[in-house]
Structures are given as C-alpha cells and as structure tokens.
Enzyme design. Structure first.
Site, short mmCIF file in Angstrom:
data_model
loop_
_atom_site.label_atom_id
_atom_site.label_comp_id
_atom_site.label_asym_id
_atom_site.label_seq_id
_atom_site.Cartn_x
_atom_site.Cartn_y
_atom_site.Cartn_z
N GLU A 31 25.67 74.54 19.29
CA GLU A 31 26.27 75.85 19.15
C GLU A 31 26.39 76.14 17.65
O GLU A 31 26.97 75.34 16.91
CB GLU A 31 27.65 75.89 19.80
CG GLU A 31 28.28 77.27 19.80
CD GLU A 31 29.61 77.32 20.54
OE1 GLU A 31 30.21 78.41 20.57
OE2 GLU A 31 30.05 76.27 21.05
N ARG A 257 29.61 59.58 24.16
CA ARG A 257 29.63 60.15 22.82
C ARG A 257 29.77 59.05 21.77
O ARG A 257 30.17 57.93 22.07
CB ARG A 257 30.80 61.13 22.68
CG ARG A 257 30.73 62.32 23.57
CD ARG A 257 31.94 63.21 23.41
NE ARG A 257 31.98 63.82 22.09
CZ ARG A 257 32.89 64.69 21.71
NH1 ARG A 257 33.87 65.05 22.53
NH2 ARG A 257 32.87 65.22 20.50
N LYS A 267 34.86 69.91 15.45
CA LYS A 267 34.40 70.97 14.55
C LYS A 267 35.54 71.92 14.20
O LYS A 267 35.58 72.48 13.10
CB LYS A 267 33.23 71.73 15.19
CG LYS A 267 31.90 71.01 15.08
CD LYS A 267 30.74 71.92 15.35
CE LYS A 267 30.59 72.30 16.78
NZ LYS A 267 29.33 73.05 17.05
#
Length: 549
Positions: A31, A257, A267
C-alpha cells in the site's frame, strides 16, 4: 543467492504435480502509504524468489484503494527500493486502481445475484451487529433490500449523492459464521477524497479483502503469498473468487511475519516519528525502512541473507537484530577497504622525529584479501591518536599508550610516552613521545615484546569529518511486550544516535563516494552519508556475537 527450500515450495510442488502446465506467478502488493521496511523485504524475497525458482513471473502491484493515505512519493520510493533489492518485477508493474472499473462491475453482478446489499448502518452499529467471538452477529435491517433498490443505491453511492460513512456495500454471507471476517463484510465504502492517480473520478472505493482477490485473478496470479495475519481472511478471499466466477483461481497461502528485536514495523508509528521530527526523515538510519538501511550502509545481499537465515515458516518468532548486524559485518569483513579514523583525537608529538621529515608507511587495504594491495599513509612529527588509546592512570592489563609505557603505532614505529601537557582545565593538550626509529619495519633489535598496537594519523594530512554513531532505536527487546500504561515513546533509546564532530580520517576519504563502505580499523564499519557532506554513518561495530557459517 541460493534459494533455501521451505514449506511454500512444498505447496507449489504439490500444485505443479496436479497441474504441471501451470506458470507460477506471484506478486508483491504494497500500500503506497509509507516506506517499505525490513519486514516488507521478507514478503518481497518470498514472492520474488518463488517466481525465480519456478521460472515464473513476479508482479509489483500497488494496493492504492485507500486514497486518504496514499501519495506518489511512496509509489516512487517503493519502486526504488524494489530495484535496489534487485527484485525486478518481471511480470510488470500494476495498480489496484487499474481495476476499479472491473471491481465495480463485479460488485453490480454480486448485487444482481443476491450476494451483496447496500447497508445504512453506521460503523458503530455495524460493530454492534457483528457479534463477538462467542456470540453470532445479527442481520442488518437492510439485508433484505430488493435487488432493484440495492442497484439504485449503489449507483447513487457511485454518483456521489451520499456523504462519507452513510452507506456501505456489504457481501451477503453468514452473520453466524465462526469466522468474523465472513459476517457480511463491507466491500465498498464512500470516500470523497481525490485519488493520487484517478483524481475525483471515484468516490466509492473497494476494500482490500474484496479488491485483492479480484486483482490477483485478473493478473493471473497463481499463488498469493502473504503474512499470517491474513490467514483468517482466506475464506473471504476464496468466497470472492468463487462467487465472481473466475475460472483460474489464485491460491492464498500465508507465512509468519518478520519480527525483529529493538525495533517496530508499524508504518503508523514510523510516520509519527517522521512527522513529529523525532527522526531525520523516512531514511533516518535508525529506522527499519529499506531506504534507512540503505543510507546506513546495509546491502541487498546482507538483507536477503538475514531474511534467509531468519527462516520462512508458519510460526511467529522474534529475530535478534544482532543477526542482521552479523550478516552485514560478515559481508563487509571480506569486502570493505580498511581505513583509519580517529574519533576523539588527542595530539601526539614525536619529539625525536625531525620537524621537516615525512615518510610513508604501507598499510593493507584488506588483510582478508591480499589482492586488495596496500596504501600509503603519511607519518609526520605530529600525530593524532584516539583518547581511548591513552590512560594517564591505566587500569590493569592496559596495553595501549600510558606514561613510561611503549606501544606500537600500527604499521609504523614503537613509541614511548614521556610527557603529558595539559590545558588549564586539566584536560590533555598533547602527549610527547619518543620513537624507536629502528622499529619502522619490524621488531626491536633487543627482542623486547610490545603488547599493544594503536592506530594514528598524521596531524598535517588528516581530514576533519563528522561521525554518526547509530544504535538500536528502542531499549526494549520485544516492542510487543510494552505494558498497557506505556507507549513506544517511553522506550525510545536516548543514545540511539551519538554525533561526533571534529573527528579525523585519512585524506583519501575526503573523496569517498556517497554510500561507499569502509572498515575504520579497530572501530567499526562506516559508510559515506548520502544526505550530509563530509559525514560517515556507523553501519555496525566490529564485535560479533553470532557464529560464523
């Protein structure tokens, strides 16, 4: 770099056994609302290397379905980082917004099929109707609207007749499903914000769980490899694929992850640090962003090596940041040229060395690689040594410079400290020594042993520079262990950056290229900063606690 086998390869091998004609096709779907970080590198590596291993294709697809947070700055940064890593998107570069028309058409078809409806519940009401993990949800009072009414309302949503949050389009699945993601999830919402590529063409935007499987199917993705947080979303991914009726169905498969000690991958928080000027931008070398690691002096090979050693599995784990440091240290130990830097200089005067005399000593460029050759370092009467290499009152077993003690100047003479000259405040102004001028190319003729060796620079030729000594960003090892009454800010390391000015380096380093890496002997690995002139960033120290391969 060799691709190590993991459970994802087992999955693909089984799929190819059943359908050997399949052309493997993966994607990386970031994104564009921030910069990529080292956790992103794991997702990139897995998807890119799978495509490489099976002679397939690898796409970069920007997940730009949320215009409120996206910016072309991030689009360009992501592409730059991918190219720096060497993960070239062989299948092409795409945008989620490329598929807005198709997503809309498919949504209309779902409404016509009685599988989607327009809902007027507010976000708070939807949460209340959704139920809990132990209690089923309740159907929306708008769930049984007619197809015609839903089509009309959805068209009006598209035409901008309603404010943000007033309506959503929801998939009609099962409000009693044990999987909360299947309880009539929203698939479209109203957002009156210009899109970075589409402008004001759209005011309704598809949500990720709806748009992503459509994008995968339209691009011919065979394996949608993503992190474990999407595992519970897989049934919805498959529901979208099945109910839209794609003939070739991509498969979503998940991996754990990458979690690293003493850092954070959020983020949102990284943006908070940047926007509040708590760090020096997205590329501040203390951050885990790829642009920050690049500026600090890490290499793509060291990052991929780290991700490979950390492993690809289904089990969550916390990887010691020391492993990342080991990977770059191991690489640079073999490749980085050696140079001298005096961090905290103190002057040394060789009293028995002629005032106007100069000579050159040859020092190795890399002892690990004799083929790297040697370089000439000037020796003069006045030198600089590091303050840490001198002790007026030495502790036990101190083998560096001390009163009446002898020490080897690396690659040059043995010198003896005879006198200490101080400033008015009691600090050391200079140290006066005599040199054994017979020891320039070897050991003392009388056979005495000198245990200590220190580095030095000619005061006449040394170039002044600034060093940025970077350390871990957080004092807590696992940022997920922060107590409820604390925040990330409470654990920011106040010593994560120490700036040293008025340091000295070899004169050749004045012409070092931006990003060029060196080992400053007895000090650590450094690179020339890409943002500020005449500045070197510490990549990592010399000490390594991890075993060699």
């Amino acid at each position: 770099m060799e691709i190590e086998r993991n459970f994802i390869h087992d999955i693909i091998d089984e799929d190819l056994r059943k359908a050997p004609e399949t052309k493997i096709h993966t994607r990386f779907p970031p994104e564009p609302n921030g910069y990529l970080h080292i956790g992103s590198a794991k997702a990139i590596m897995i998807n890119y290397q799978v495509a490489q291993k099976y002679n397939g294709l690898f796409n970069l697809r920007y997940d730009d379905t949320n215009p409120a947070k996206e910016d072309n700055e991030y689009v360009e940064a992501i592409y730059r980082d991918l190219n720096w890593l060497g993960a070239i998107p062989s299948g092409g570069v795409f945008y989620g917004s490329d598929y807005f028309e198709k997503c809309y058409e498919f949504a209309v078809q779902l409404i016509k099929d009685g599988k989607a409806f327009v809902c007027d519940l507010t976000a708070e009401e939807m949460r209340a109707y959704r139920g809990t993990l132990t209690e089923p949800g309740k159907n929306s009072p708008y769930r049984d609207r007619s197809v015609e009414e839903n089509l009309e309302l959805f068209e009006r949503m598209k035409n901008g007749e309603f404010p943000d949050g007033s309506h959503t389009l929801r998939a009609k699945i099962d409000m009693s499903s044990p999987n909360m993601n299947m309880r009539d999830p929203a698939i479209y919402r109203i957002v009156h914000t210009d899109h970075h590529r589409q402008g004001n063409k759209w005011c309704i935007y598809p949500l990720y769980d709806y748009a992503h499987p459509i994008q995968d199917a339209l691009e011919g993705i065979t394996h949608s490899l993503c992190s474990l947080e999407f595992e519970n979303h897989r049934p919805l991914y498959e529901w979208v694929i099945d109910n839209i009726g794609f003939e070739k169905k991509p498969k979503q498969r998940e991996f754990a992850r990458l979690n690293v000690t003493n850092t954070v991958m959020s983020k949102r928080y990284l943006r908070y640090l940047v926007e509040n000027n708590m760090v020096d931008g997205w590329d501040d070398p203390r951050l885990p962003t790829l642009c920050a690691l690049r500026r600090r002096g890490y290499t793509p090979a060291s990052i991929f090596d780290f991700v490979t050693r950390a492993g690809v599995s289904k089990a969550d784990s916390l990887v010691d940041i020391g492993l990342l440091e080991h990977c770059i240290r191991e690489e640079l130990n073999a490749t980085a040229p050696r140079r001298i830097c005096v961090q905290r200089p103190v002057k040394v005067v060789i009293t028995n060395y002629p005032q106007d005399k100069e000579e050159l000593f040859q020092l190795p460029n890399n002892p690990q690689n004799p083929e790297a050759g040697t370089r000439s370092v000037a020796f003069t009467r006045e030198l600089y040594i590091d303050q840490d290499d001198f002790a007026e009152v030495p502790p036990p077993k101190f083998f560096r410079m001390k009163p009446d003690g002898e020490v080897r100047l690396m690659g040059a003479y043995i010198v003896k400290c005879n006198e200490i000259v101080k400033n008015a405040d009691g600090s050391v102004k200079e140290i006066r020594c005599t040199a054994d001028l017979e020891t320039g190319n070897g050991n003392p003729v009388d056979g005495r042993k000198i245990k200590g060796t220190i580095h030095w620079l000619s005061a006449k030729y040394a170039e002044e520079t600034t060093l940025m000594l970077y350390d871990k960003l957080f004092t807590i090892e696992n940022v997920n262990d922060i107590p409820e009454d604390k925040t990330y800010n409470d654990y920011l390391n106040p010593e994560s950056l120490v700036k040293l000015e008025h340091c000295f380096v070899e004169p050749a380093l004045a012409d070092a290229k931006e990003g060029e890496q060196f080992q400053f002997v007895r000090t650590g690995y450094f690179c020339k900063d890409t943002k500020y002139p005449n500045t070197f960033n510490r990549i990592v120290g010399l000490k390594d606690s991890f075993p060699k391969k």
